[in-house]
Design a protein around this motif. Structure first.
Motif, PDB file in Angstrom:
ATOM      1  N   MET A 174     -58.173 -12.537  -0.091  1.00  0.00           N
ATOM      2  CA  MET A 174     -56.740 -12.268   0.055  1.00  0.00           C
ATOM      3  C   MET A 174     -56.121 -12.208  -1.328  1.00  0.00           C
ATOM      4  N   ARG A 175     -55.178 -11.314  -1.506  1.00  0.00           N
ATOM      5  CA  ARG A 175     -54.438 -11.227  -2.766  1.00  0.00           C
ATOM      6  C   ARG A 175     -53.058 -11.826  -2.594  1.00  0.00           C
ATOM      7  N   ASP A 176     -52.582 -12.465  -3.649  1.00  0.00           N
ATOM      8  CA  ASP A 176     -51.227 -13.030  -3.673  1.00  0.00           C
ATOM      9  C   ASP A 176     -50.942 -13.887  -2.454  1.00  0.00           C
ATOM     10  N   ALA A 177     -51.904 -14.718  -2.094  1.00  0.00           N
ATOM     11  CA  ALA A 177     -51.743 -15.585  -0.932  1.00  0.00           C
ATOM     12  C   ALA A 177     -50.995 -16.858  -1.314  1.00  0.00           C
ATOM     13  N   CYS A 178     -50.400 -17.494  -0.331  1.00  0.00           N
ATOM     14  CA  CYS A 178     -49.792 -18.799  -0.558  1.00  0.00           C
ATOM     15  C   CYS A 178     -50.238 -19.727   0.570  1.00  0.00           C
ATOM     16  N   ILE A 179     -50.293 -21.011   0.258  1.00  0.00           N
ATOM     17  CA  ILE A 179     -50.667 -22.014   1.245  1.00  0.00           C
ATOM     18  C   ILE A 179     -49.427 -22.838   1.559  1.00  0.00           C
ATOM     19  N   LEU A 180     -49.085 -22.873   2.829  1.00  0.00           N
ATOM     20  CA  LEU A 180     -47.913 -23.600   3.292  1.00  0.00           C
ATOM     21  C   LEU A 180     -48.370 -24.820   4.093  1.00  0.00           C
ATOM     22  N   PRO A 181     -48.045 -26.036   3.642  1.00  0.00           N
ATOM     23  CA  PRO A 181     -48.428 -27.225   4.408  1.00  0.00           C
ATOM     24  C   PRO A 181     -47.386 -27.556   5.472  1.00  0.00           C
ATOM     25  N   ASP A 182     -47.839 -28.027   6.611  1.00  0.00           N
ATOM     26  CA  ASP A 182     -46.949 -28.530   7.661  1.00  0.00           C
ATOM     27  C   ASP A 182     -47.309 -29.993   7.889  1.00  0.00           C
ATOM     28  N   PRO A 183     -46.578 -30.926   7.262  1.00  0.00           N
ATOM     29  CA  PRO A 183     -46.906 -32.349   7.371  1.00  0.00           C
ATOM     30  C   PRO A 183     -46.876 -32.867   8.810  1.00  0.00           C
ATOM     31  N   GLU A 184     -46.005 -32.323   9.621  1.00  0.00           N
ATOM     32  CA  GLU A 184     -45.875 -32.798  10.995  1.00  0.00           C
ATOM     33  C   GLU A 184     -47.152 -32.573  11.802  1.00  0.00           C
ATOM     34  N   THR A 185     -47.763 -31.394  11.644  1.00  0.00           N
ATOM     35  CA  THR A 185     -48.995 -31.083  12.390  1.00  0.00           C
ATOM     36  C   THR A 185     -50.252 -31.286  11.545  1.00  0.00           C
ATOM     37  N   GLN A 186     -50.081 -31.652  10.286  1.00  0.00           N
ATOM     38  CA  GLN A 186     -51.188 -31.825   9.343  1.00  0.00           C
ATOM     39  C   GLN A 186     -52.072 -30.577   9.304  1.00  0.00           C
ATOM     40  N   THR A 187     -51.398 -29.431   9.227  1.00  0.00           N
ATOM     41  CA  THR A 187     -52.073 -28.138   9.191  1.00  0.00           C
ATOM     42  C   THR A 187     -51.606 -27.371   7.965  1.00  0.00           C
ATOM     43  N   TYR A 188     -52.542 -26.646   7.343  1.00  0.00           N
ATOM     44  CA  TYR A 188     -52.230 -25.765   6.224  1.00  0.00           C
ATOM     45  C   TYR A 188     -52.310 -24.325   6.716  1.00  0.00           C
ATOM     46  N   TYR A 189     -51.395 -23.496   6.233  1.00  0.00           N
ATOM     47  CA  TYR A 189     -51.368 -22.082   6.583  1.00  0.00           C
ATOM     48  C   TYR A 189     -51.575 -21.258   5.325  1.00  0.00           C
ATOM     49  N   LEU A 190     -52.625 -20.457   5.311  1.00  0.00           N
ATOM     50  CA  LEU A 190     -52.907 -19.531   4.217  1.00  0.00           C
ATOM     51  C   LEU A 190     -52.361 -18.173   4.649  1.00  0.00           C
ATOM     52  N   VAL A 191     -51.356 -17.671   3.949  1.00  0.00           N
ATOM     53  CA  VAL A 191     -50.619 -16.484   4.380  1.00  0.00           C
ATOM     54  C   VAL A 191     -50.634 -15.436   3.273  1.00  0.00           C
ATOM     55  N   ALA A 192     -50.862 -14.182   3.656  1.00  0.00           N
ATOM     56  CA  ALA A 192     -50.837 -13.063   2.703  1.00  0.00           C
ATOM     57  C   ALA A 192     -50.687 -11.761   3.473  1.00  0.00           C
ATOM     58  N   SER A 193     -50.497 -10.687   2.718  1.00  0.00           N
ATOM     59  CA  SER A 193     -50.384  -9.377   3.352  1.00  0.00           C
ATOM     60  C   SER A 193     -51.717  -8.970   3.969  1.00  0.00           C
ATOM     61  N   ALA A 194     -51.617  -8.165   5.005  1.00  0.00           N
ATOM     62  CA  ALA A 194     -52.800  -7.682   5.708  1.00  0.00           C
ATOM     63  C   ALA A 194     -53.083  -6.247   5.314  1.00  0.00           C
ATOM     64  N   TRP A 195     -54.348  -5.866   5.404  1.00  0.00           N
ATOM     65  CA  TRP A 195     -54.739  -4.493   5.135  1.00  0.00           C
ATOM     66  C   TRP A 195     -54.074  -3.607   6.173  1.00  0.00           C
ATOM     67  N   ARG A 196     -53.541  -2.475   5.754  1.00  0.00           N
ATOM     68  CA  ARG A 196     -52.817  -1.531   6.613  1.00  0.00           C
ATOM     69  C   ARG A 196     -51.443  -2.039   7.028  1.00  0.00           C
ATOM     70  N   GLY A 197     -50.866  -2.932   6.260  1.00  0.00           N
ATOM     71  CA  GLY A 197     -49.517  -3.405   6.531  1.00  0.00           C
ATOM     72  C   GLY A 197     -49.477  -4.597   7.453  1.00  0.00           C
ATOM     73  N   GLY A 198     -48.531  -5.449   7.220  1.00  0.00           N
ATOM     74  CA  GLY A 198     -48.379  -6.635   8.042  1.00  0.00           C
ATOM     75  C   GLY A 198     -48.669  -7.897   7.250  1.00  0.00           C
ATOM     76  N   VAL A 199     -48.701  -9.009   7.980  1.00  0.00           N
ATOM     77  CA  VAL A 199     -48.965 -10.314   7.383  1.00  0.00           C
ATOM     78  C   VAL A 199     -50.021 -11.015   8.223  1.00  0.00           C
ATOM     79  N   ARG A 200     -50.987 -11.633   7.553  1.00  0.00           N
ATOM     80  CA  ARG A 200     -52.036 -12.363   8.268  1.00  0.00           C
ATOM     81  C   ARG A 200     -52.064 -13.808   7.786  1.00  0.00           C
ATOM     82  N   GLN A 201     -52.641 -14.671   8.623  1.00  0.00           N
ATOM     83  CA  GLN A 201     -52.743 -16.070   8.253  1.00  0.00           C
ATOM     84  C   GLN A 201     -54.060 -16.674   8.731  1.00  0.00           C
ATOM     85  N   TYR A 202     -54.497 -17.666   8.005  1.00  0.00           N
ATOM     86  CA  TYR A 202     -55.590 -18.549   8.392  1.00  0.00           C
ATOM     87  C   TYR A 202     -54.996 -19.944   8.493  1.00  0.00           C
TER      88      TYR A 202
END
Length: 83
Positions: free
Chosen positions: A31-59
């Protein structure tokens, strides 16, 4: 021409494999130019970046090592300007 196709296929193979699986190690995710967003309440991290062919994807991850996804969380509409 076959050699060019073969090199292109080898280059794309990690991307294709990561896109087809539900679980991946961070080193396998491309992924290019990704950011990781933490959610302390659910103790989950979200890796977010642009998707191929437009859009946004997350892990998502609980330990920043093992990731599940990708999931398309926003898709660019076809009529979106500038196209």
């Amino acid at each position: 021409m076959f050699a060019l196709f073969h090199r292109s296929l080898l280059f794309l193979l990690p991307f294709l494999l990561a896109a087809m699986t539900d679980a991946a190690q961070l080193s396998e995710i491309r992924m290019r130019d990704a950011c990781i967003l933490p959610d302390p309440e659910t103790q989950t991290y979200y890796l977010v970046a642009s998707a191929w062919r437009g859009g946004v994807r997350q892990y998502t991850s609980r330990d920043l090592k093992d990731w599940e996804g990708p999931e398309i969380i926003w898709q660019t509409p076809e009529e979106f300007w500038p196209g």
